[in-house]
Scaffold this motif. Structure first.
Motif, mmCIF file in Angstrom:
data_model
loop_
_atom_site.group_PDB
_atom_site.id
_atom_site.type_symbol
_atom_site.label_atom_id
_atom_site.label_comp_id
_atom_site.label_asym_id
_atom_site.label_seq_id
_atom_site.Cartn_x
_atom_site.Cartn_y
_atom_site.Cartn_z
ATOM 1 N N HIS A 152 0.841 -1.186 0.000
ATOM 2 C CA HIS A 152 0.000 0.000 0.000
ATOM 3 C C HIS A 152 0.885 1.247 0.000
ATOM 4 N N PRO A 177 -6.780 -0.859 -1.192
ATOM 5 C CA PRO A 177 -7.133 -1.319 0.168
ATOM 6 C C PRO A 177 -5.904 -1.848 0.913
ATOM 7 N N TRP A 178 -5.938 -1.660 2.233
ATOM 8 C CA TRP A 178 -4.895 -2.210 3.085
ATOM 9 C C TRP A 178 -5.056 -3.728 3.163
#
Length: 197
Positions: free
Chosen positions: A2, A175-176
């Motif tokens: 990320h 998204p994480w």
């Protein structure tokens, strides 16, 4: 990874490099080289561009740090100064390597997205996160293209054609993952270990 996680890793490496000796700096040199394949090329370019700064830093620290003169000569730098200057030069080289790693892994768009992700929680405090991210994006865009000769004069006189026009800034929200959380926890544990030691 990320983009916000990459910025956290970069920040942890920059912060950790300030508190470790040569062994820790060697570890910090190896990690980004293993993490990104071609990071050594831009790193060597950064190091070459800063060679005079690194030399000046070493000379200043070598000659201005009190201690015992090297080879017992009055004109020579001190042993402690040579050690401190060498450590600071290696530290700056490590920071340049991590900067090259960050640009290699994320690129301009990833940096902007990562910064937006890290600063987004501060929007509730009244911080203009969107403005800051747009300004950073404009600065990074301007740095990619070298200015024409005399462009600064046109900018001072506000002549038309000198302003950049950006219609939209697109951010890709990633998204994480569990891996990102694990990397952040590992960075925090490493910083805690460096601080305790």
């Amino acid at each position: 990874m990320h983009p916000s996680c990459a910025l956290i890793v970069w920040f942890a490496a920059v912060l950790g490099a300030q508190f470790v000796g040569y062994a820790g700096l060697a570890v910090l040199l190896v990690l980004p080289l293993l993490g990104a394949a071609g990071v050594w090329r831009p790193w060597l370019a950064y190091a070459w561009r800063t060679r005079w700064l690194l030399l000046a830093l070493w000379l200043i620290l070598a000659y201005n740090t009190p201690g015992e003169a090297w080879l017992d000569q009055s004109w020579a730098p001190t042993r402690e100064g040579i050690d401190e200057g060498g450590r600071q030069v290696v530290r700056l080289l490590v920071l340049l390597l991590w900067l090259a790693w960050l640009f290699q892994v994320q690129g301009r768009q990833g940096l902007v997205c990562g910064l937006w992700g890290l600063l987004r929680p501060f929007a509730c405090l009244g911080l203009g996160v969107e403005r800051l991210v747009v300004r950073l994006s404009l600065v990074l865009d301007a740095l990619q293209t070298p200015p024409d000769p005399g462009a600064w004069r046109r900018m001072l006189h506000a002549e038309p054609g000198t302003a950049m026009r950006v219609e939209r800034l697109r951010l890709t929200v990633v998204p994480w993952t569990v891996r990102d959380f694990g990397v952040v926890l590992l960075c925090m544990a490493g910083l805690l270990g460096v601080w305790i030691a």
